[in-house]
Design a protein around this motif. Structure first.
Motif, PDB file in Angstrom:
ATOM      1  N   PRO A  43       0.809  -1.238   0.000  1.00 38.01           N
ATOM      2  CA  PRO A  43       0.000   0.000   0.000  1.00 38.01           C
ATOM      3  C   PRO A  43       0.840   1.284   0.000  1.00 38.01           C
ATOM      4  O   PRO A  43       0.435   2.294  -0.589  1.00 38.01           O
ATOM      5  CB  PRO A  43      -0.825  -0.111   1.288  1.00 38.01           C
ATOM      6  CG  PRO A  43      -0.893  -1.577   1.570  1.00 38.01           C
ATOM      7  CD  PRO A  43       0.436  -2.117   1.105  1.00 38.01           C
ATOM      8  N   THR A  44       2.005   1.248   0.632  1.00 38.96           N
ATOM      9  CA  THR A  44       2.884   2.418   0.650  1.00 38.96           C
ATOM     10  C   THR A  44       3.343   2.742  -0.772  1.00 38.96           C
ATOM     11  O   THR A  44       3.264   3.891  -1.226  1.00 38.96           O
ATOM     12  CB  THR A  44       4.107   2.163   1.561  1.00 38.96           C
ATOM     13  OG1 THR A  44       3.643   1.854   2.861  1.00 38.96           O
ATOM     14  CG2 THR A  44       5.045   3.360   1.597  1.00 38.96           C
ATOM     15  N   THR A  45       3.818   1.718  -1.472  1.00 37.39           N
ATOM     16  CA  THR A  45       4.283   1.911  -2.844  1.00 37.39           C
ATOM     17  C   THR A  45       3.141   2.406  -3.729  1.00 37.39           C
ATOM     18  O   THR A  45       3.317   3.331  -4.531  1.00 37.39           O
ATOM     19  CB  THR A  45       4.874   0.601  -3.400  1.00 37.39           C
ATOM     20  OG1 THR A  45       5.941   0.180  -2.537  1.00 37.39           O
ATOM     21  CG2 THR A  45       5.416   0.790  -4.806  1.00 37.39           C
ATOM     22  N   LYS A  46       1.960   1.826  -3.575  1.00 35.57           N
ATOM     23  CA  LYS A  46       0.806   2.246  -4.385  1.00 35.57           C
ATOM     24  C   LYS A  46       0.433   3.704  -4.112  1.00 35.57           C
ATOM     25  O   LYS A  46       0.021   4.427  -5.027  1.00 35.57           O
ATOM     26  CB  LYS A  46      -0.383   1.319  -4.131  1.00 35.57           C
ATOM     27  CG  LYS A  46      -0.188  -0.043  -4.774  1.00 35.57           C
ATOM     28  CD  LYS A  46      -1.376  -0.946  -4.526  1.00 35.57           C
ATOM     29  CE  LYS A  46      -1.147  -2.300  -5.176  1.00 35.57           C
ATOM     30  NZ  LYS A  46      -2.272  -3.218  -4.990  1.00 35.57           N
ATOM     31  N   THR A  47       0.601   4.148  -2.880  1.00 36.43           N
ATOM     32  CA  THR A  47       0.335   5.553  -2.544  1.00 36.43           C
ATOM     33  C   THR A  47       1.265   6.470  -3.337  1.00 36.43           C
ATOM     34  O   THR A  47       0.824   7.465  -3.928  1.00 36.43           O
ATOM     35  CB  THR A  47       0.506   5.795  -1.032  1.00 36.43           C
ATOM     36  OG1 THR A  47      -0.477   5.034  -0.335  1.00 36.43           O
ATOM     37  CG2 THR A  47       0.369   7.270  -0.676  1.00 36.43           C
ATOM     38  N   PHE A  48       2.551   6.129  -3.367  1.00 28.38           N
ATOM     39  CA  PHE A  48       3.511   6.960  -4.095  1.00 28.38           C
ATOM     40  C   PHE A  48       3.262   6.906  -5.603  1.00 28.38           C
ATOM     41  O   PHE A  48       3.387   7.920  -6.294  1.00 28.38           O
ATOM     42  CB  PHE A  48       4.949   6.573  -3.758  1.00 28.38           C
ATOM     43  CG  PHE A  48       5.315   6.900  -2.342  1.00 28.38           C
ATOM     44  CD1 PHE A  48       5.158   8.179  -1.834  1.00 28.38           C
ATOM     45  CD2 PHE A  48       5.791   5.918  -1.485  1.00 28.38           C
ATOM     46  CE1 PHE A  48       5.475   8.491  -0.525  1.00 28.38           C
ATOM     47  CE2 PHE A  48       6.106   6.213  -0.168  1.00 28.38           C
ATOM     48  CZ  PHE A  48       5.950   7.498   0.303  1.00 28.38           C
ATOM     49  N   ILE A  49       2.888   5.749  -6.121  1.00 29.07           N
ATOM     50  CA  ILE A  49       2.546   5.642  -7.543  1.00 29.07           C
ATOM     51  C   ILE A  49       1.372   6.579  -7.841  1.00 29.07           C
ATOM     52  O   ILE A  49       1.401   7.339  -8.815  1.00 29.07           O
ATOM     53  CB  ILE A  49       2.194   4.185  -7.924  1.00 29.07           C
ATOM     54  CG1 ILE A  49       3.433   3.290  -7.832  1.00 29.07           C
ATOM     55  CG2 ILE A  49       1.582   4.133  -9.328  1.00 29.07           C
ATOM     56  CD1 ILE A  49       3.134   1.793  -7.950  1.00 29.07           C
ATOM     57  N   GLY A  50       0.357   6.537  -7.003  1.00 29.42           N
ATOM     58  CA  GLY A  50      -0.821   7.390  -7.185  1.00 29.42           C
ATOM     59  C   GLY A  50      -0.483   8.867  -7.170  1.00 29.42           C
ATOM     60  O   GLY A  50      -1.011   9.652  -7.977  1.00 29.42           O
ATOM     61  N   ARG A  51       0.405   9.256  -6.268  1.00 29.35           N
ATOM     62  CA  ARG A  51       0.812  10.665  -6.213  1.00 29.35           C
ATOM     63  C   ARG A  51       1.517  11.085  -7.494  1.00 29.35           C
ATOM     64  O   ARG A  51       1.317  12.194  -7.997  1.00 29.35           O
ATOM     65  CB  ARG A  51       1.749  10.896  -5.015  1.00 29.35           C
ATOM     66  CG  ARG A  51       1.048  10.855  -3.686  1.00 29.35           C
ATOM     67  CD  ARG A  51       2.039  11.097  -2.566  1.00 29.35           C
ATOM     68  NE  ARG A  51       1.424  10.890  -1.270  1.00 29.35           N
ATOM     69  CZ  ARG A  51       2.092  10.873  -0.124  1.00 29.35           C
ATOM     70  NH1 ARG A  51       3.412  11.054  -0.123  1.00 29.35           N
ATOM     71  NH2 ARG A  51       1.476  10.674   1.017  1.00 29.35           N
ATOM     72  N   LEU A  52       2.368  10.195  -8.022  1.00 30.06           N
ATOM     73  CA  LEU A  52       3.105  10.517  -9.247  1.00 30.06           C
ATOM     74  C   LEU A  52       2.177  10.576 -10.458  1.00 30.06           C
ATOM     75  O   LEU A  52       2.388  11.396 -11.357  1.00 30.06           O
ATOM     76  CB  LEU A  52       4.240   9.507  -9.455  1.00 30.06           C
ATOM     77  CG  LEU A  52       5.384   9.667  -8.456  1.00 30.06           C
ATOM     78  CD1 LEU A  52       6.255   8.415  -8.423  1.00 30.06           C
ATOM     79  CD2 LEU A  52       6.219  10.900  -8.791  1.00 30.06           C
ATOM     80  N   VAL A  53       1.158   9.737 -10.472  1.00 27.16           N
ATOM     81  CA  VAL A  53       0.155   9.806 -11.545  1.00 27.16           C
ATOM     82  C   VAL A  53      -0.584  11.136 -11.440  1.00 27.16           C
ATOM     83  O   VAL A  53      -0.773  11.838 -12.439  1.00 27.16           O
ATOM     84  CB  VAL A  53      -0.823   8.608 -11.473  1.00 27.16           C
ATOM     85  CG1 VAL A  53      -2.017   8.818 -12.402  1.00 27.16           C
ATOM     86  CG2 VAL A  53      -0.100   7.300 -11.809  1.00 27.16           C
TER      87      VAL A  53
END
Length: 152
Positions: A43-53
């Motif tokens: 979930p941490t990695t997915k949060t950062f991916i979402g922010r970059l998107v």
């Protein structure tokens, strides 16, 4: 994309480095690398991916049931922006010292050293006797602000 848009956190850098390397990366690809390196939970990695998107630095496309992420900015452009941003936060009289410190701390190849020497040789023709301070009074200890000797 403006220079301001290229500002990313240290954690976002980690995600971008994976995407720049893989080119088209699934969240699973990114998670696998960063679980090993950063010990992050998915979930941490997915949060950062979402922010970059959301920032527009990653684009998404679907392939079957999964999303693939592609960088919308080049790595060298982002690194250049980070370097420029650093220099904007330092008194212009300190830039040379800052670069020297960066070089002193870096592990460099013989090719890197040759490149630096070539760059320094080119820079010699543009060098000035004294770099003018770009700060306002209260931001540095320059003699131009304190009517004394420069402490830098």
């Amino acid at each position: 994309m403006t220079r301001q848009d290229l500002n990313i956190t240290d954690s976002e850098w980690e995600v971008m480095r994976v995407v720049w390397t893989i080119k088209k990366a699934s969240s699973k690809d990114i998670i696998e690398v960063l679980e090993k390196k950063m010990n992050w939970k998915p979930p941490t990695t997915k949060t950062f991916i979402g922010r970059l998107v959301k920032k527009g630095m990653l684009s998404t496309e679907t392939e079957g049931r999964r999303y693939l992420y592609t960088a919308t900015v080049q790595e060298d452009e982002t690194v250049q922006n980070a370097t420029s941003s650093l220099f904007e936060h330092v008194c212009s009289k300190e830039v040379g010292k800052t670069i020297a410190n960066m070089i002193a701390e870096a592990t460099l190849s013989h090719e890197d050293v040759k490149l630096l020497q070539k760059t320094i040789e080119k820079k010699k023709s543009e060098a000035v006797d004294e770099v003018k301070c770009n700060c306002v009074p209260g931001q540095c200890n320059c003699k131009s602000h304190n009517h004394g000797s420069c402490e830098q």
